[in-house]
Design a protein around this motif. Structure first.
Motif, PDB file in Angstrom:
ATOM      1  N   ALA A  77      -2.167   9.715  -0.100  1.00 11.82           N
ATOM      2  CA  ALA A  77      -1.921   9.168   1.232  1.00 11.82           C
ATOM      3  C   ALA A  77      -2.174   7.660   1.244  1.00 11.82           C
ATOM      4  N   PRO A  78      -1.422   6.930   2.068  1.00  9.00           N
ATOM      5  CA  PRO A  78      -1.650   5.485   2.185  1.00  9.00           C
ATOM      6  C   PRO A  78      -3.094   5.138   2.583  1.00  9.00           C
ATOM      7  N   THR A  79      -3.732   5.984   3.392  1.00 10.19           N
ATOM      8  CA  THR A  79      -5.122   5.700   3.772  1.00 10.19           C
ATOM      9  C   THR A  79      -6.046   5.736   2.551  1.00 10.19           C
ATOM     10  N   THR A  80      -5.760   6.630   1.607  1.00 10.56           N
ATOM     11  CA  THR A  80      -6.556   6.697   0.372  1.00 10.56           C
ATOM     12  C   THR A  80      -6.399   5.408  -0.418  1.00 10.56           C
ATOM     13  N   VAL A  81      -5.169   4.930  -0.523  1.00 12.22           N
ATOM     14  CA  VAL A  81      -4.920   3.670  -1.241  1.00 12.22           C
ATOM     15  C   VAL A  81      -5.578   2.510  -0.509  1.00 12.22           C
ATOM     16  N   SER A  82      -5.480   2.489   0.805  1.00 17.04           N
ATOM     17  CA  SER A  82      -6.109   1.408   1.581  1.00 17.04           C
ATOM     18  C   SER A  82      -7.605   1.336   1.318  1.00 17.04           C
ATOM     19  N   VAL A  92       0.839  -1.201   0.000  1.00 20.31           N
ATOM     20  CA  VAL A  92       0.000   0.000   0.000  1.00 20.31           C
ATOM     21  C   VAL A  92       0.874   1.251   0.000  1.00 20.31           C
ATOM     22  N   ASN A  93       1.930   1.252   0.804  1.00 18.02           N
ATOM     23  CA  ASN A  93       2.809   2.431   0.856  1.00 18.02           C
ATOM     24  C   ASN A  93       3.492   2.695  -0.480  1.00 18.02           C
ATOM     25  N   ASP A  94       3.916   1.623  -1.156  1.00 17.45           N
ATOM     26  CA  ASP A  94       4.532   1.797  -2.481  1.00 17.45           C
ATOM     27  C   ASP A  94       3.520   2.343  -3.485  1.00 17.45           C
ATOM     28  N   LEU A  95       2.294   1.803  -3.442  1.00 17.08           N
ATOM     29  CA  LEU A  95       1.243   2.306  -4.324  1.00 17.08           C
ATOM     30  C   LEU A  95       0.953   3.780  -4.037  1.00 17.08           C
ATOM     31  N   ALA A  96       0.863   4.126  -2.769  1.00 20.06           N
ATOM     32  CA  ALA A  96       0.582   5.512  -2.385  1.00 20.06           C
ATOM     33  C   ALA A  96       1.665   6.454  -2.911  1.00 20.06           C
ATOM     34  N   ARG A 113       5.723 -10.283   7.759  1.00 20.53           N
ATOM     35  CA  ARG A 113       4.347 -10.757   7.889  1.00 20.53           C
ATOM     36  C   ARG A 113       3.369  -9.655   8.285  1.00 20.53           C
ATOM     37  N   ARG A 114       3.860  -8.514   8.739  1.00 18.42           N
ATOM     38  CA  ARG A 114       2.961  -7.399   9.100  1.00 18.42           C
ATOM     39  C   ARG A 114       2.486  -6.648   7.857  1.00 18.42           C
ATOM     40  N   ARG A 115       3.231  -6.761   6.776  1.00 18.72           N
ATOM     41  CA  ARG A 115       2.876  -6.035   5.542  1.00 18.72           C
ATOM     42  C   ARG A 115       2.043  -6.914   4.632  1.00 18.72           C
ATOM     43  N   ARG A 116       1.241  -6.248   3.820  1.00 23.96           N
ATOM     44  CA  ARG A 116       0.430  -6.944   2.829  1.00 23.96           C
ATOM     45  C   ARG A 116       0.870  -6.503   1.434  1.00 23.96           C
ATOM     46  N   ILE A 117       0.942  -7.463   0.539  1.00 23.38           N
ATOM     47  CA  ILE A 117       1.270  -7.203  -0.860  1.00 23.38           C
ATOM     48  C   ILE A 117      -0.059  -7.197  -1.634  1.00 23.38           C
ATOM     49  N   ILE A 118      -0.243  -6.172  -2.438  1.00 22.69           N
ATOM     50  CA  ILE A 118      -1.470  -6.003  -3.212  1.00 22.69           C
ATOM     51  C   ILE A 118      -1.182  -6.422  -4.655  1.00 22.69           C
ATOM     52  N   LYS A 150     -14.615  -6.385  -4.588  1.00 23.92           N
ATOM     53  CA  LYS A 150     -15.115  -6.678  -5.936  1.00 23.92           C
ATOM     54  C   LYS A 150     -14.311  -7.792  -6.611  1.00 23.92           C
ATOM     55  N   ASP A 151     -13.393  -8.396  -5.859  1.00 23.73           N
ATOM     56  CA  ASP A 151     -12.529  -9.482  -6.363  1.00 23.73           C
ATOM     57  C   ASP A 151     -11.651  -9.052  -7.536  1.00 23.73           C
ATOM     58  N   ILE A 152     -11.287  -7.765  -7.555  1.00 22.20           N
ATOM     59  CA  ILE A 152     -10.355  -7.268  -8.569  1.00 22.20           C
ATOM     60  C   ILE A 152      -8.931  -7.351  -8.040  1.00 22.20           C
ATOM     61  N   LEU A 153      -8.776  -7.054  -6.761  1.00 18.01           N
ATOM     62  CA  LEU A 153      -7.460  -7.096  -6.118  1.00 18.01           C
ATOM     63  C   LEU A 153      -7.463  -8.136  -5.014  1.00 18.01           C
ATOM     64  N   GLU A 154      -6.254  -8.581  -4.681  1.00 18.32           N
ATOM     65  CA  GLU A 154      -6.086  -9.472  -3.535  1.00 18.32           C
ATOM     66  C   GLU A 154      -4.924  -8.979  -2.697  1.00 18.32           C
ATOM     67  N   ARG A 155      -5.038  -9.240  -1.417  1.00 17.51           N
ATOM     68  CA  ARG A 155      -3.970  -8.905  -0.465  1.00 17.51           C
ATOM     69  C   ARG A 155      -3.404 -10.219   0.049  1.00 17.51           C
ATOM     70  N   ARG A 156      -2.089 -10.279   0.072  1.00 18.42           N
ATOM     71  CA  ARG A 156      -1.465 -11.467   0.643  1.00 18.42           C
ATOM     72  C   ARG A 156      -0.318 -11.019   1.547  1.00 18.42           C
ATOM     73  N   GLU A 157       0.047 -11.899   2.413  1.00 17.67           N
ATOM     74  CA  GLU A 157       1.113 -11.607   3.372  1.00 17.67           C
ATOM     75  C   GLU A 157       2.450 -11.484   2.655  1.00 17.67           C
ATOM     76  N   ASP A 158       3.226 -10.483   3.059  1.00 14.61           N
ATOM     77  CA  ASP A 158       4.581 -10.316   2.530  1.00 14.61           C
ATOM     78  C   ASP A 158       5.457 -11.378   3.183  1.00 14.61           C
ATOM     79  N   PRO A 159       6.091 -12.252   2.395  1.00 14.06           N
ATOM     80  CA  PRO A 159       6.914 -13.307   2.995  1.00 14.06           C
ATOM     81  C   PRO A 159       8.112 -12.763   3.778  1.00 14.06           C
TER      82      PRO A 159
END
Length: 159
Positions: free
Chosen positions: A71-76, A61-65, A97-102, A85-94
């Motif tokens: 702002a990261p909140t806007t991206v979130s 999210v921070n990279d996208l922002a 683990r606190r970060r999510r990859i979009i 809407k099943d367009i995007l998915e979030r998964r754990e950053d290997p």
């Protein structure tokens, strides 16, 4: 002080752009939204976010922002909306683990690619013959125009 012929050249360029830009915007609006995306109520801000993910791959999210200059909140909020809407998915950053990859879902990737490809292909054709400095000047000119237009119509210029 400016040379009068320079002002005339600027005015002529403005005339040409005042004809060209509405035609260009009209053509962009006529790019067919794939059937799989038509009911999704996607806005231009979604288009920018999806473009980043399609061309640059999955990111946080921070990279996208940072890329979208919001702002990261806007991206979130956008990610949450597009995830429902099943367009995007979030998964754990290997790696953290606190970060999510979009990322774009495998199901929607073909439709999004189909939707964005005409614009990307046209930009590539327009920009590829230019030198890196010329491309930068082109992008800088668009940014300057956007900021000046925002000021002219009483909006807050982009940050």
């Amino acid at each position: 002080m400016s040379n009068p012929s320079d002002a005339a050249d600027v005015d002529e360029a403005i005339r040409r752009l005042l004809l060209l830009v509405p035609r260009m915007v009209g053509r962009v609006k006529r790019i067919q939204v794939p059937e799989a995306l038509q009911s999704m109520a996607l806005a231009p801000r979604h288009l920018s976010l999806l473009s980043c993910l399609l061309f640059d791959g999955p990111m946080t999210v921070n990279d996208l922002a940072a890329r979208l200059e919001v702002a990261p909140t806007t991206v979130s909020l956008m990610v949450g909306d597009l995830s429902r809407k099943d367009i995007l998915e979030r998964r754990e950053d290997p790696d953290d683990r606190r970060r999510r990859i979009i990322s774009i879902t495998d199901t929607m990737r073909p439709a999004i690619t189909q939707w964005l490809a005409p614009g990307a292909t046209a930009w590539r054709k327009a920009l590829a013959p230019l030198t890196p400095d010329q491309r930068q000047l082109f992008v800088d000119t668009f940014h300057t125009y956007e900021e000046a237009l925002a000021q002219e119509i009483g909006e807050q210029p982009p940050s």
